[in-house]
Every structure is written in C-alpha cells, then in structure tokens.
Design a protein around this motif. Structure first.
Motif, PDB file in Angstrom:
ATOM      1  N   THR A   1     -37.839-108.636  14.007  1.00  0.00           N
ATOM      2  CA  THR A   1     -38.793-109.740  13.925  1.00  0.00           C
ATOM      3  C   THR A   1     -38.760-110.484  15.259  1.00  0.00           C
ATOM      4  O   THR A   1     -37.752-110.465  15.972  1.00  0.00           O
ATOM      5  CB  THR A   1     -38.469-110.699  12.773  1.00  0.00           C
TER       6      THR A   1
ATOM      7  N   TRP B   1     -47.364 -97.783  10.909  1.00  0.00           N
ATOM      8  CA  TRP B   1     -47.649 -99.041  11.587  1.00  0.00           C
ATOM      9  C   TRP B   1     -49.063 -99.538  11.316  1.00  0.00           C
ATOM     10  O   TRP B   1     -49.992 -98.746  11.106  1.00  0.00           O
ATOM     11  CB  TRP B   1     -47.518 -98.874  13.105  1.00  0.00           C
TER      12      TRP B   1
ATOM     13  N   ASN C   1     -39.979-101.577  16.812  1.00  0.00           N
ATOM     14  CA  ASN C   1     -40.697-101.636  15.549  1.00  0.00           C
ATOM     15  C   ASN C   1     -40.650-103.092  15.120  1.00  0.00           C
ATOM     16  O   ASN C   1     -39.584-103.612  14.762  1.00  0.00           O
ATOM     17  CB  ASN C   1     -40.021-100.764  14.501  1.00  0.00           C
TER      18      ASN C   1
ATOM     19  N   SER D   1     -45.735-105.775   7.008  1.00  0.00           N
ATOM     20  CA  SER D   1     -46.234-104.704   7.870  1.00  0.00           C
ATOM     21  C   SER D   1     -45.308-104.471   9.048  1.00  0.00           C
ATOM     22  O   SER D   1     -44.612-105.376   9.509  1.00  0.00           O
ATOM     23  CB  SER D   1     -47.640-105.040   8.390  1.00  0.00           C
ATOM     24  N   LEU D   2     -45.349-103.237   9.536  1.00  0.00           N
ATOM     25  CA  LEU D   2     -44.652-102.872  10.768  1.00  0.00           C
ATOM     26  C   LEU D   2     -45.682-102.618  11.857  1.00  0.00           C
ATOM     27  O   LEU D   2     -46.791-102.151  11.585  1.00  0.00           O
ATOM     28  CB  LEU D   2     -43.812-101.614  10.564  1.00  0.00           C
TER      29      LEU D   2
ATOM     30  N   ARG E   1     -41.437-106.128  12.617  1.00  0.00           N
ATOM     31  CA  ARG E   1     -41.784-106.438  11.231  1.00  0.00           C
ATOM     32  C   ARG E   1     -42.434-107.812  11.170  1.00  0.00           C
ATOM     33  O   ARG E   1     -41.875-108.811  11.633  1.00  0.00           O
ATOM     34  CB  ARG E   1     -40.558-106.405  10.328  1.00  0.00           C
TER      35      ARG E   1
ATOM     36  N   TYR F   1     -38.130-100.535   7.690  1.00  0.00           N
ATOM     37  CA  TYR F   1     -38.452-101.934   7.428  1.00  0.00           C
ATOM     38  C   TYR F   1     -37.202-102.814   7.531  1.00  0.00           C
ATOM     39  O   TYR F   1     -37.222-103.890   8.144  1.00  0.00           O
ATOM     40  CB  TYR F   1     -39.052-102.093   6.023  1.00  0.00           C
ATOM     41  N   GLU F   2     -36.122-102.367   6.914  1.00  0.00           N
ATOM     42  CA  GLU F   2     -34.907-103.180   6.875  1.00  0.00           C
ATOM     43  C   GLU F   2     -34.273-103.337   8.248  1.00  0.00           C
ATOM     44  O   GLU F   2     -33.646-104.364   8.544  1.00  0.00           O
ATOM     45  CB  GLU F   2     -33.898-102.562   5.897  1.00  0.00           C
TER      46      GLU F   2
ATOM     47  N   ALA G   1     -36.013-103.094  11.190  1.00  0.00           N
ATOM     48  CA  ALA G   1     -37.007-103.478  12.194  1.00  0.00           C
ATOM     49  C   ALA G   1     -36.702-104.859  12.785  1.00  0.00           C
ATOM     50  O   ALA G   1     -35.878-105.620  12.272  1.00  0.00           O
ATOM     51  CB  ALA G   1     -38.402-103.459  11.571  1.00  0.00           C
TER      52      ALA G   1
ATOM     53  N   HIS H   1     -38.956 -94.781   5.477  1.00  0.00           N
ATOM     54  CA  HIS H   1     -39.884 -95.846   5.857  1.00  0.00           C
ATOM     55  C   HIS H   1     -39.319 -97.206   5.441  1.00  0.00           C
ATOM     56  O   HIS H   1     -39.353 -98.176   6.229  1.00  0.00           O
ATOM     57  CB  HIS H   1     -41.247 -95.598   5.207  1.00  0.00           C
ATOM     58  N   LEU H   2     -38.783 -97.300   4.236  1.00  0.00           N
ATOM     59  CA  LEU H   2     -38.183 -98.548   3.776  1.00  0.00           C
ATOM     60  C   LEU H   2     -36.963 -98.914   4.622  1.00  0.00           C
ATOM     61  O   LEU H   2     -36.725-100.103   4.899  1.00  0.00           O
ATOM     62  CB  LEU H   2     -37.791 -98.428   2.304  1.00  0.00           C
TER      63      LEU H   2
END
Length: 346
Positions: free
Chosen positions: A78, A140, A103, A109-110, A105, A73-74, A76, A69-70
């Motif tokens: 923007t 999400w 996904n 949150s995603l 970010r 995040y990295e 994902a 999951h982390l």
C-alpha cells in the motif's frame, strides 16, 4: 538546480523472494546500498518486483490461480506504508534515485505500479500501468493517464513505462512531449524465452532513438528452485525462462554496457547527458522534426474516480458542494480545459 552533465545509472537484475514481501524488500534495500557504493545516482528495479511479479498467472489456469492471487493481495504494497517508507529512507540515506515496481493494493484491487523516489527520499511519481497485458488482466486493474507524467529529479527529467506499455506509441509520445531525459523501463524477465529478450531490446533501443533520451531497463530473474515452486510441469517451466534484457541505452540507441541476460547482477553505466542534444540536433520528434499542425496528441490527464457527489467528497477534487449536491460545472470546466488544449494544439 545545476544541470548534471554525467549521471551514473544502475539497473538491477535480481530474484525476488516468492514467499514474503519483507524478504523481497530486504533484497531491494541491500541492492540500493550496493549500487550506491559503486557510485550509482539512480537504480532501477524490475516490474512489480515487490513482492513479486505474478508469474503464476502466466502458467496456471484461472480456476487454479485463486490461492496465489489472494496471497499476492496479502503481500502487496500500500502507498504510503512501512514498505515505501523504508525505500524512501534508503534513497535519502544513500542519495540515490530509486525506481521500484510494486504490486500496489488499493482496497479491493491490485495495480501494477511504478514508484519513483528522489535522492532526498521524496516520492515524486506514483503511476499505474494503463493496460495490463494478456494474463495480467486477471490480476491488476487499469491505471489512468494521470501517471503519464515526466517529473523533475535531482538527476534530470524522468519518465516511466512498464513492459508492453512501450508498444503504445501514444503513451510513449506523451512522455517524449514532456522532454524526458532518462526513461525508466521495467519488464518482468524470466518469461517467454529468448524471443522476449530480443523484442525487448528492439523496443527500448527504438524508444531511446525516437525520444532522444537514455533508457534504463531492468528485468527480473527466477532461480530453478523458484521455477519449480511455481509449477512442477516441465513443459510449462519453459515459459518461465529467458526473456531477460537488463540494459542501459544511449540516445543514439547504443548499449552503454553489455546487457545482463542471465543470472543476477547490477548493470552500471555513466550517462553523458550531452548526448541528448547531440541526438536531438539531428532529430527531435517533439520539436523541429514534429508537425503538430498535422499530427498531435490530445491526452486527458485527469485521475479517474469511481464516485462523485458524496457529501464526504473532497470539494477541490470532485466539485461537490458543502450541502452534498454535486456541482456539474466542475466536470464541465474540466472538459472545457481539455477542449482548450485541443484547440491550442491545432
């Protein structure tokens, strides 16, 4: 803009790169060029294709999902960013509409987000899945109804939903009521098994029939090597196969080309836009076949915000006065507008 009578559509069923956003993005850019070379005017990619769909969350227990999951995040996306700029540039270079699942970010949150780029590279829609499904709720956040919007593009009026949003009849009706002509559907693919593909086919064909529009649906694909990298458990690996139904459906509910259910490929079909009127002449769910005085939809399309009242808020969006005091009349006016829409619908 002159209305197009024929649109060549493409749906991509390809595998992401499960190690890197940039490598998956490279696959997207290559596929846009390949589809455009075949005359495609719109190309649809699978759900949250960049960097990848969180397959891990379907087969791993929450206590073991933290690392992946982390990592998501990295990797994902923007919005905007260099990644979205690259897709916009490709759309503009090749003159093709691009529907891409990412996904997204947004700070901590995603979100499961659908991006639509017009053929000139403009981002004409960014919407978030309103309710993530089952395991996805650990990954999400929830979207809002501001994204349930049909947008004009170079090829017609476009609407979009992701995966099991298609089982929310009011979400579908919101797009139907805005007269979508081409509906973009995105599913993860490579999940659950053949029954997922069968259910998906029923769902997208029904939406085409009920809305009187074309549906372009894309699902993702996982290689055996990728499945092994997600889980070595052969029992759990069964949940990461099948479930692919990349398809293009006419307003009459027909496949316009044989669907792709295994492997990678780009599905291409020509959309005869006159079929929309042919279908709606017989049954227009939001027109002559509707009974709005008996049944109608009321939708609050305002974007949600976590805070109002800050001295640094945008006055036009939140109603905050320059002295930092919150003006409750802004929300009151918005609520009154919803009430007016409700009364007009009656």
């Amino acid at each position: 803009m002159e209305k197009k009578m024929t649109v060549r559509a493409a749906a991509a069923q390809i595998a992401p790169d499960l190690t890197s956003r940039e490598k998956t993005l490279a696959r997207v850019l290559e596929t846009i060029a390949e589809a455009a070379a075949k005359g495609a005017e719109i190309i649809v990619f699978p759900e949250t294709f960049v960097p990848w769909y969180p397959y891990f969350s379907f087969v791993l227990p929450p206590v073991l999902s933290g690392r992946e999951h982390l990592r998501l995040y990295e990797e994902a996306v923007t919005v905007p960013s260099a990644a979205t700029d690259a897709v916009a540039a490709a759309a503009r270079e090749h003159g093709v509409v691009v529907a891409l699942g990412v996904n997204e970010r947004d700070h901590g949150s995603l979100y499961n987000t659908q991006l639509l780029f017009d053929a000139d590279g403009r981002l004409i829609l960014k919407r978030r899945k309103i309710t993530p499904t089952y395991h996805e709720r650990m990954i999400w956040g929830q979207g809002d109804a501001s994204g349930l919007t049909v947008v004009d593009s170079s090829i017609g009026r476009l609407g979009a939903l992701a995966c099991w949003e298609h089982y929310n009849p009011l979400a579908r009706y919101a797009l139907m009521a805005q007269h979508e002509e081409i509906h973009i559907a995105q599913f993860p693919g490579s999940m659950v098994g053949p029954i997922f593909a069968e259910q998906m086919e029923v769902t997208i064909r029904h939406h085409a029939l009920e809305s009187g529009c074309f549906v372009v649906n894309a699902t993702g694909w996982l290689t055996e090597e990728q499945i092994n990298s997600i889980t070595p458990d052969q029992g759990l690996q069964k949940a990461l196969r099948g479930g692919c139904m990349t398809a293009i459906i006419s307003p009459e509910g027909k496949h316009l080309a044989p669907p792709i259910t295994e492997g990678e490929g780009i599905l291409i079909a020509d959309l005869d836009m006159s079929l929309i009127t042919k279908r709606k002449r017989m049954m227009d769910s939001v027109g002559h076949y509707a009974r709005p005085e008996l049944l109608h939809l009321v939708m609050d399309g305002r974007a949600t915000q976590p805070m109002v009242g800050s001295a640094h808020s945008f006055e036009a969006n939140t109603g905050t006065k320059s002295d930092g005091q919150y003006d409750v009349s802004a929300d009151r006016d918005a609520d009154q507008r919803v009430a007016v829409l409700r009364s007009q619908a009656r």
